[in-house]
Design a protein around this motif. Structure first.
Motif, PDB file in Angstrom:
ATOM      1  N   LEU A  51       0.858  -1.175   0.000  1.00 49.69           N
ATOM      2  CA  LEU A  51       0.000   0.000   0.000  1.00 49.69           C
ATOM      3  C   LEU A  51       0.895   1.226   0.000  1.00 49.69           C
ATOM      4  N   ALA A  52       0.879   1.982  -1.113  1.00 50.48           N
ATOM      5  CA  ALA A  52       1.704   3.179  -1.233  1.00 50.48           C
ATOM      6  C   ALA A  52       1.075   4.326  -0.441  1.00 50.48           C
ATOM      7  N   SER A  53       1.851   5.358  -0.165  1.00 46.64           N
ATOM      8  CA  SER A  53       1.371   6.495   0.629  1.00 46.64           C
ATOM      9  C   SER A  53       0.204   7.219  -0.049  1.00 46.64           C
ATOM     10  N   ASP A  54       0.124   7.130  -1.379  1.00 43.82           N
ATOM     11  CA  ASP A  54      -0.978   7.788  -2.093  1.00 43.82           C
ATOM     12  C   ASP A  54      -2.226   6.902  -2.197  1.00 43.82           C
ATOM     13  N   GLY A  55      -2.227   5.769  -1.487  1.00 45.05           N
ATOM     14  CA  GLY A  55      -3.388   4.896  -1.457  1.00 45.05           C
ATOM     15  C   GLY A  55      -3.429   3.861  -2.560  1.00 45.05           C
ATOM     16  N   VAL A  56      -2.411   3.816  -3.412  1.00 43.60           N
ATOM     17  CA  VAL A  56      -2.359   2.839  -4.503  1.00 43.60           C
ATOM     18  C   VAL A  56      -1.982   1.474  -3.932  1.00 43.60           C
ATOM     19  N   ARG A  57      -2.753   0.458  -4.318  1.00 41.71           N
ATOM     20  CA  ARG A  57      -2.457  -0.920  -3.926  1.00 41.71           C
ATOM     21  C   ARG A  57      -1.661  -1.574  -5.046  1.00 41.71           C
ATOM     22  N   LEU A 158      -9.227  -6.808 -15.557  1.00 41.87           N
ATOM     23  CA  LEU A 158      -7.941  -6.123 -15.762  1.00 41.87           C
ATOM     24  C   LEU A 158      -8.082  -4.691 -16.286  1.00 41.87           C
ATOM     25  N   LYS A 159      -9.164  -4.376 -17.003  1.00 43.25           N
ATOM     26  CA  LYS A 159      -9.308  -3.021 -17.550  1.00 43.25           C
ATOM     27  C   LYS A 159      -9.529  -1.965 -16.463  1.00 43.25           C
ATOM     28  N   HIS A 160      -9.841  -2.405 -15.245  1.00 43.50           N
ATOM     29  CA  HIS A 160     -10.095  -1.475 -14.146  1.00 43.50           C
ATOM     30  C   HIS A 160      -8.861  -1.211 -13.281  1.00 43.50           C
ATOM     31  N   ILE A 161      -7.772  -1.882 -13.607  1.00 43.04           N
ATOM     32  CA  ILE A 161      -6.527  -1.672 -12.870  1.00 43.04           C
ATOM     33  C   ILE A 161      -5.413  -1.412 -13.883  1.00 43.04           C
ATOM     34  N   GLU A 162      -4.301  -0.930 -13.392  1.00 42.79           N
ATOM     35  CA  GLU A 162      -3.125  -0.735 -14.248  1.00 42.79           C
ATOM     36  C   GLU A 162      -2.252  -1.970 -14.098  1.00 42.79           C
ATOM     37  N   PHE A 163      -1.735  -2.459 -15.209  1.00 43.75           N
ATOM     38  CA  PHE A 163      -0.804  -3.582 -15.115  1.00 43.75           C
ATOM     39  C   PHE A 163       0.331  -3.363 -16.094  1.00 43.75           C
ATOM     40  N   SER A 164       1.521  -3.754 -15.676  1.00 46.76           N
ATOM     41  CA  SER A 164       2.696  -3.645 -16.535  1.00 46.76           C
ATOM     42  C   SER A 164       3.583  -4.854 -16.288  1.00 46.76           C
ATOM     43  N   GLN A 165       4.264  -5.249 -17.342  1.00 42.88           N
ATOM     44  CA  GLN A 165       5.131  -6.423 -17.275  1.00 42.88           C
ATOM     45  C   GLN A 165       6.560  -6.006 -17.557  1.00 42.88           C
ATOM     46  N   ARG A 166       7.469  -6.526 -16.776  1.00 42.28           N
ATOM     47  CA  ARG A 166       8.896  -6.301 -17.002  1.00 42.28           C
ATOM     48  C   ARG A 166       9.626  -7.564 -16.574  1.00 42.28           C
ATOM     49  N   GLY A 167      10.400  -8.122 -17.489  1.00 38.41           N
ATOM     50  CA  GLY A 167      11.115  -9.355 -17.178  1.00 38.41           C
ATOM     51  C   GLY A 167      10.148 -10.472 -16.865  1.00 38.41           C
ATOM     52  N   ASP A 168      10.345 -11.107 -15.727  1.00 40.91           N
ATOM     53  CA  ASP A 168       9.503 -12.233 -15.312  1.00 40.91           C
ATOM     54  C   ASP A 168       8.456 -11.832 -14.277  1.00 40.91           C
ATOM     55  N   SER A 169       8.139 -10.545 -14.209  1.00 39.91           N
ATOM     56  CA  SER A 169       7.130 -10.141 -13.230  1.00 39.91           C
ATOM     57  C   SER A 169       6.121  -9.177 -13.844  1.00 39.91           C
ATOM     58  N   MET A 170       4.944  -9.176 -13.243  1.00 38.84           N
ATOM     59  CA  MET A 170       3.873  -8.270 -13.640  1.00 38.84           C
ATOM     60  C   MET A 170       3.426  -7.519 -12.396  1.00 38.84           C
ATOM     61  N   LEU A 171       3.276  -6.205 -12.551  1.00 39.59           N
ATOM     62  CA  LEU A 171       2.838  -5.367 -11.456  1.00 39.59           C
ATOM     63  C   LEU A 171       1.395  -4.953 -11.703  1.00 39.59           C
ATOM     64  N   LEU A 172       0.521  -5.264 -10.738  1.00 38.26           N
ATOM     65  CA  LEU A 172      -0.889  -4.848 -10.795  1.00 38.26           C
ATOM     66  C   LEU A 172      -1.028  -3.677  -9.823  1.00 38.26           C
ATOM     67  N   ARG A 173      -1.693  -2.608 -10.279  1.00 40.61           N
ATOM     68  CA  ARG A 173      -1.894  -1.429  -9.434  1.00 40.61           C
ATOM     69  C   ARG A 173      -3.360  -1.018  -9.476  1.00 40.61           C
ATOM     70  N   GLN A 174      -3.920  -0.789  -8.283  1.00 39.88           N
ATOM     71  CA  GLN A 174      -5.285  -0.293  -8.173  1.00 39.88           C
ATOM     72  C   GLN A 174      -5.242   1.053  -7.476  1.00 39.88           C
ATOM     73  N   TYR A 175      -5.771   2.061  -8.164  1.00 40.15           N
ATOM     74  CA  TYR A 175      -5.795   3.410  -7.623  1.00 40.15           C
ATOM     75  C   TYR A 175      -7.059   3.606  -6.798  1.00 40.15           C
ATOM     76  N   PRO A 176      -6.978   4.443  -5.751  1.00 44.78           N
ATOM     77  CA  PRO A 176      -8.176   4.703  -4.950  1.00 44.78           C
ATOM     78  C   PRO A 176      -9.227   5.436  -5.781  1.00 44.78           C
ATOM     79  N   ASN A 177     -10.480   5.232  -5.463  1.00 47.81           N
ATOM     80  CA  ASN A 177     -11.560   5.876  -6.205  1.00 47.81           C
ATOM     81  C   ASN A 177     -11.632   7.341  -5.926  1.00 47.81           C
TER      82      ASN A 177
END
Length: 177
Positions: A51-57, A158-177
């Protein structure tokens, strides 16, 4: 009774115990290999949400040996295994799993799959979660032709969250409403 009787009985008992010990060892070895194979197939069984300081999971997934992103998650509070599928329009649930989770089937519709045309049944999931990233009222399809125990986690989630892939990992991010 001859002296050979008790010695023969002890030998049979010893042989039996040796066989039982080997069977127990082989059973434990099989369980260990099964767990190792499962961990290789689904390396994301114990997800941590940042959980980032800006509320992003944020949830980071590791790719499995086959190159897929497989992870534990939940549908309507029930544990499931997801395979992320950015090529899928929606969340696709195998029919036998939908029955087990008591997910109601709605209107039948035609869908195009990698194996051709298929019939699926529309439904709306009350909640879908990967780690602490959670969405409510997610469109999904119950797919009788899907012969797996995994749920395909497609773009209706997936269209409701941000996702990015780099190397062998994928980062899913959900922003607060």
């Amino acid at each position: 009774m001859s002296a050979e009787g008790p010695a023969s009985e002890q030998k049979r008992f010893g042989t039996g115990m040796f066989v039982l010990a080997w069977l127990a060892f082989m059973g434990l070895l099989g369980a260990w290999f099964n767990e190792t194979l499962e961990q290789q197939h689904n390396p994301n069984q114990d997800l941590q949400t940042r959980l980032a300081s800006d509320g992003v999971r944020e949830v980071r997934l590791q790719r499995n040996r086959a190159g897929h992103y497989v992870t534990d998650g939940e549908i309507n509070g029930h544990k499931v295994v997801f395979m992320l599928d950015t090529g899928a329009t929606g969340v696709a649930i195998p029919a036998q799993l939908a029955r087990k989770l008591a997910i109601p089937r709605g209107q039948a519709y035609q869908t195009q799959t990698a194996n051709g045309m298929s019939v699926a049944y529309a439904t709306v999931l009350a909640s879908v979660s990967v780690g602490d990233i959670s969405l409510q009222q997610v469109s999904a399809g119950i797919t009788p032709g899907l012969q797996t125990n995994e749920v395909l986690l497609g773009m209706s989630f997936l269209k409701h969250i941000e996702f990015s892939q780099r190397g062998d990992s994928m980062l899913l991010r959900q922003y607060p409403n």
